[in-house]
Design a protein around this motif. Structure first.
Motif, PDB file in Angstrom:
ATOM      1  N   ASP A  63       0.713  -1.290   0.014  1.00 47.13           N
ATOM      2  CA  ASP A  63       0.022   0.004  -0.222  1.00 47.13           C
ATOM      3  C   ASP A  63       1.019   1.262   0.111  1.00 47.13           C
ATOM      4  OD1 ASP A  63      -2.298  -1.459  -0.094  1.00 47.13           O
ATOM      5  OD2 ASP A  63      -2.395  -1.637   2.296  1.00 47.13           O
ATOM      6  N   THR A  64       2.122   1.334  -0.112  1.00 44.34           N
ATOM      7  CA  THR A  64       3.005   2.273  -0.172  1.00 44.34           C
ATOM      8  C   THR A  64       3.250   2.874  -1.434  1.00 44.34           C
ATOM      9  OG1 THR A  64       4.093   1.250   2.119  1.00 44.34           O
ATOM     10  CG2 THR A  64       5.275   3.135   0.684  1.00 44.34           C
ATOM     11  N   VAL A  65       3.129   4.194  -1.694  1.00 45.94           N
ATOM     12  CA  VAL A  65       3.544   4.695  -2.937  1.00 45.94           C
ATOM     13  C   VAL A  65       4.987   5.008  -3.041  1.00 45.94           C
ATOM     14  CG1 VAL A  65       3.064   6.604  -4.533  1.00 45.94           C
ATOM     15  CG2 VAL A  65       1.157   5.526  -3.287  1.00 45.94           C
ATOM     16  N   LEU A  66       5.726   4.455  -4.001  1.00 46.87           N
ATOM     17  CA  LEU A  66       7.104   4.747  -4.118  1.00 46.87           C
ATOM     18  C   LEU A  66       7.502   5.891  -5.261  1.00 46.87           C
ATOM     19  CD1 LEU A  66       8.250   0.788  -4.006  1.00 46.87           C
ATOM     20  CD2 LEU A  66       7.936   2.468  -2.029  1.00 46.87           C
ATOM     21  N   GLY A  67       6.606   5.995  -6.154  1.00 49.92           N
ATOM     22  CA  GLY A  67       7.143   6.928  -7.256  1.00 49.92           C
ATOM     23  C   GLY A  67       5.950   6.911  -8.400  1.00 49.92           C
ATOM     24  N   VAL A  68       6.200   7.807  -9.348  1.00 46.22           N
ATOM     25  CA  VAL A  68       5.122   8.131 -10.320  1.00 46.22           C
ATOM     26  C   VAL A  68       6.018   8.512 -11.632  1.00 46.22           C
ATOM     27  CG1 VAL A  68       4.940  10.748  -9.573  1.00 46.22           C
ATOM     28  CG2 VAL A  68       3.213   9.480 -10.848  1.00 46.22           C
ATOM     29  N   VAL A  69       5.394   8.330 -12.815  1.00 49.02           N
ATOM     30  CA  VAL A  69       5.941   8.916 -13.803  1.00 49.02           C
ATOM     31  C   VAL A  69       4.826   9.100 -14.791  1.00 49.02           C
ATOM     32  CG1 VAL A  69       6.313   6.507 -15.089  1.00 49.02           C
ATOM     33  CG2 VAL A  69       7.765   8.618 -15.752  1.00 49.02           C
TER      34      VAL A  69
END
Length: 177
Positions: A63-69
């Protein structure tokens, strides 16, 4: 430790994108054209519009957001060319493979969207980012542009370099650069 997964966000996921985008803007203001102060006042309709213009990919571990692109072609006139932008990884997870997973998913999405090349603008003074993009297959071009950065005093002469990733048998550089 669970595995890193990357998923495509749909328009209804606009608030998830907003949350990670604002987190990225606050943590790395020098890496983005916009500011967190500016974007946190955006209405829901503006976030939804952004979701429709470009593909947003979110890296997570459980459930942990690590990154985005993001991947999009709305600013590029040439058919079949897309741009990779807004790449951000949580500082605690940099160097752990999150960025590579995001780029792999972005390239796969671009291929699914029938793009032939991706352009990635990287700061010319960011050797680590240039090396990373090169290791993924992006090739530097001669195209440069002034870097637009919010809140950085010594950015007057900063430049970005266009790097290109062929997604098909096409090996040329886009003519619109």
């Amino acid at each position: 430790m669970s595995e890193i997964s990357v998923r495509l966000l749909e328009e209804e996921n606009w608030s998830e994108y907003r949350d990670v985008r604002l987190r990225a803007l606050k943590e790395s203001p020098e890496a983005f054209v916009a500011s967190a102060e500016e974007e946190q006042s955006y209405e829901e309709s503006r976030w939804r519009d952004r979701m429709q213009r470009s593909r947003r990919l979110l890296a997570e571990e459980g459930d942990t957001v690590l990154g985005v692109v993001s991947v999009g072609s709305h600013k590029i006139a040439e058919e079949g060319i897309g741009e990779l932008f807004g790449l951000w990884v949580d500082p605690a997870r940099r160097g752990s493979g999150v960025a590579r997973k995001l780029l792999e998913a972005a390239a796969a999405q671009a291929r699914a969207d029938e793009l032939k090349q991706l352009i990635y603008w990287v700061g010319t003074d960011n050797g680590r980012a240039v090396a990373f993009a090169s290791s993924f297959g992006f090739r530097p071009t001669d195209s440069r542009r002034p870097m637009e950065i919010h809140g950085v005093d010594d950015a007057e002469d900063a430049e970005e370099l266009a790097m290109v990733l062929p997604l098909s048998n096409s090996a040329g550089v886009p003519t619109s650069l």
